[in-house]
Design an enzyme around this catalytic site. Structure first.
Site, mmCIF file in Angstrom:
data_model
loop_
_atom_site.group_PDB
_atom_site.id
_atom_site.type_symbol
_atom_site.label_atom_id
_atom_site.label_comp_id
_atom_site.label_asym_id
_atom_site.label_seq_id
_atom_site.Cartn_x
_atom_site.Cartn_y
_atom_site.Cartn_z
ATOM 1 N N TRP A 163 0.859 -1.196 0.000
ATOM 2 C CA TRP A 163 0.000 0.000 0.000
ATOM 3 C C TRP A 163 0.893 1.243 0.000
ATOM 4 O O TRP A 163 1.852 1.312 0.786
ATOM 5 C CB TRP A 163 -0.874 -0.039 1.268
ATOM 6 C CG TRP A 163 -1.824 1.100 1.437
ATOM 7 C CD1 TRP A 163 -2.618 1.676 0.486
ATOM 8 C CD2 TRP A 163 -2.091 1.806 2.669
ATOM 9 N NE1 TRP A 163 -3.368 2.679 1.057
ATOM 10 C CE2 TRP A 163 -3.060 2.785 2.388
ATOM 11 C CE3 TRP A 163 -1.616 1.694 3.979
ATOM 12 C CZ2 TRP A 163 -3.564 3.643 3.355
ATOM 13 C CZ3 TRP A 163 -2.110 2.549 4.942
ATOM 14 C CH2 TRP A 163 -3.076 3.507 4.629
ATOM 15 N N LYS A 199 -13.537 -0.864 5.965
ATOM 16 C CA LYS A 199 -14.091 -1.647 4.856
ATOM 17 C C LYS A 199 -15.187 -2.599 5.331
ATOM 18 O O LYS A 199 -16.253 -2.645 4.743
ATOM 19 C CB LYS A 199 -12.992 -2.463 4.157
ATOM 20 C CG LYS A 199 -11.646 -1.803 4.089
ATOM 21 C CD LYS A 199 -11.538 -0.728 3.033
ATOM 22 C CE LYS A 199 -10.233 0.030 3.232
ATOM 23 N NZ LYS A 199 -9.808 0.841 2.145
ATOM 24 N N ASP A 252 -1.146 -6.079 9.277
ATOM 25 C CA ASP A 252 -2.125 -5.074 8.846
ATOM 26 C C ASP A 252 -3.391 -5.864 8.482
ATOM 27 O O ASP A 252 -3.374 -6.716 7.590
ATOM 28 C CB ASP A 252 -1.580 -4.311 7.636
ATOM 29 C CG ASP A 252 -2.499 -3.165 7.237
ATOM 30 O OD1 ASP A 252 -3.643 -3.107 7.734
ATOM 31 O OD2 ASP A 252 -2.077 -2.318 6.418
#
Ligand code: LMR
Length: 394
Positions: A128, A244, A209
């Site tokens: 990312w 999300k 993560d």
């Protein structure tokens, strides 16, 4: 002083989102920033979230500060969601609420450098776009481990291991627990076991993560890399996000959890997490965490949420398969099956930077320069146009 300040380039992800907003083409398509969109192209508020908000509206009595590490009930619910009921009863978890996953990662970086004496963090290449910036600004040296195979669309686990062989005792390793961002390429269960052993043998600190729990296979399955590692007795830091899986993007809600091996260490870690938070944002915002806590601790709301999340996951899988079928028909002889093997919101499409630019300039289709596409931005209305445009730039 301000006169000599250089302009910072736009963010690799949000910068493109801005360009999209300013594009006047009525047929423009946005596959940049990682937000889920439903069949009508909207980013909806989940029903479970709306119901929880109504409960909060009716019952909340104060807007006074939360504790530095968030509400105790939130912390317990988050640790249970990540670790599962059995393991969370046994594991020595120090959890705090954070404003989203990004801040959780930043707190992890601060803890790693300032408290644990970590100097270097390894992250996958690619990762990312914000990862190296977050940990770099936390004062850590960034090193990369190879991740993808020659095709750029699948995993090369041998390369992962080969890169990590030059890591040093006490280095941190950033791991995408599920639905790797930006590629959608994940490790298999056996590979996670092997990597966990390597981490322990080499005394490396895993920072998981965990931004997509529920987007891969399911809430329990997606947590298995963490649970496996914790169950076999390793220290770890877990940074999770509810952007999300609850659709709570702008509410900024997530958590940091450190797993220790003794009760004393767990208490010390909780105290250090709190002192880090106190100097960064003092204490977390109330609303997002209260929504998550309400949903996770109410059996009916939780069922509703789990059903909604299953719907999201299944829709993305269906979109992948429709996309692959259409592309295979338009570009015979080229294999698109890797898109079906990748998981979560994102896919490394295999498109080059030039092809991504051509999509934007010639078709008002916005994908990241790395070739990452947000599958969740596809729908029945834009699928045909999207596939034809991609076929035309290939
Ligand atoms: C993304 O990767 O697009 C999302 O995680 C949003 C962000 O903050 O970059």
């Amino acid at each position: 002083m301000f006169e000599s300040v250089p302009v910072n380039p736009p963010d690799a992800i949000f910068g493109l989102n801005e360009l999209f907003k300013n594009d006047s083409n009525a047929n423009k398509i946005n596959l940049t920033v990682g937000v889920y969109k439903d069949a009508s192209g909207q980013t909806p508020i989940m029903k479970s979230v709306k119901l929880a908000e109504q409960i909060l509206l009716d019952n909340s009595t104060t807007k006074s500060y939360l504790p530095i590490d968030g509400s105790p009930a939130y912390r317990t619910a988050v640790a249970e969601l990540i670790l599962g009921k059995d393991l969370s009863g046994k594991a020595l978890a120090s959890t705090a609420q954070t404003p989203g996953g990004t801040v959780s990662l930043r707190v992890a970086g601060e803890l790693a450098r300032r408290v644990l004496g970590v100097k270097t963090i390894w992250m996958s290449n690619p990762t990312w776009a914000n990862h190296p910036k977050i940990f770099g600004q936390a004062g850590l040296e960034i090193k990369q481990y190879d991740y993808l195979d020659e095709s750029g669309t699948g995993l090369d686990f041998e390369k992962v291991k080969a890169s990590l062989s030059s890591s040093q005792k006490g280095d941190a390793v950033l791991l995408h627990t599920v639905c790797h961002n930006p590629t959608g390429v994940d490790l298999s269960s056996d590979q996670w076991t092997e990597l966990g052993e390597i981490m322990k043998t080499k005394s490396l600190l895993p920072i998981f993560d965990f931004a997509y729990q529920g987007f891969g296979e399911g809430l329990e399955e997606d947590a298995s890399p963490i649970r496996k590692f914790v169950a076999s007795g390793g220290e770890a830091i877990i940074c999770n996000s509810f952007s999300k899986n609850f659709g709570l993007y702008g509410e900024r809600v997530g958590g940091i959890t450190a797993i220790s091996q003794t009760a004393e260490a767990a208490a010390a870690m909780q105290s250090q997490i709190k002192s880090t938070i106190r100097t960064m944002y003092s204490n977390p915002p109330i609303h997002g965490g209260a929504i998550v806590q309400t949903v996770l601790t109410d059996a009916d709301l939780r069922n509703t949420w789990e059903d909604e999340l299953t719907g999201v996951r299944e829709r993305i899988v269906a979109l992948r398969s429709q996309f692959v079928d259409k592309m295979a028909a338009l570009v015979p002889g080229r294999d698109f099956e890797y898109i079906n093997r990748q998981r979560g919101m994102f896919s490394y499409s295999g498109l080059s930077k030039d092809q991504a630019e051509a999509l934007r300039n010639d078709h008002s289709i916005y994908i990241l320069g790395s070739g990452r596409i947000n599958i969740a931005g596809m729908n029945a209305d834009n699928m045909d146009g999207l596939c034809k445009a991609i076929a035309s730039v290939l």
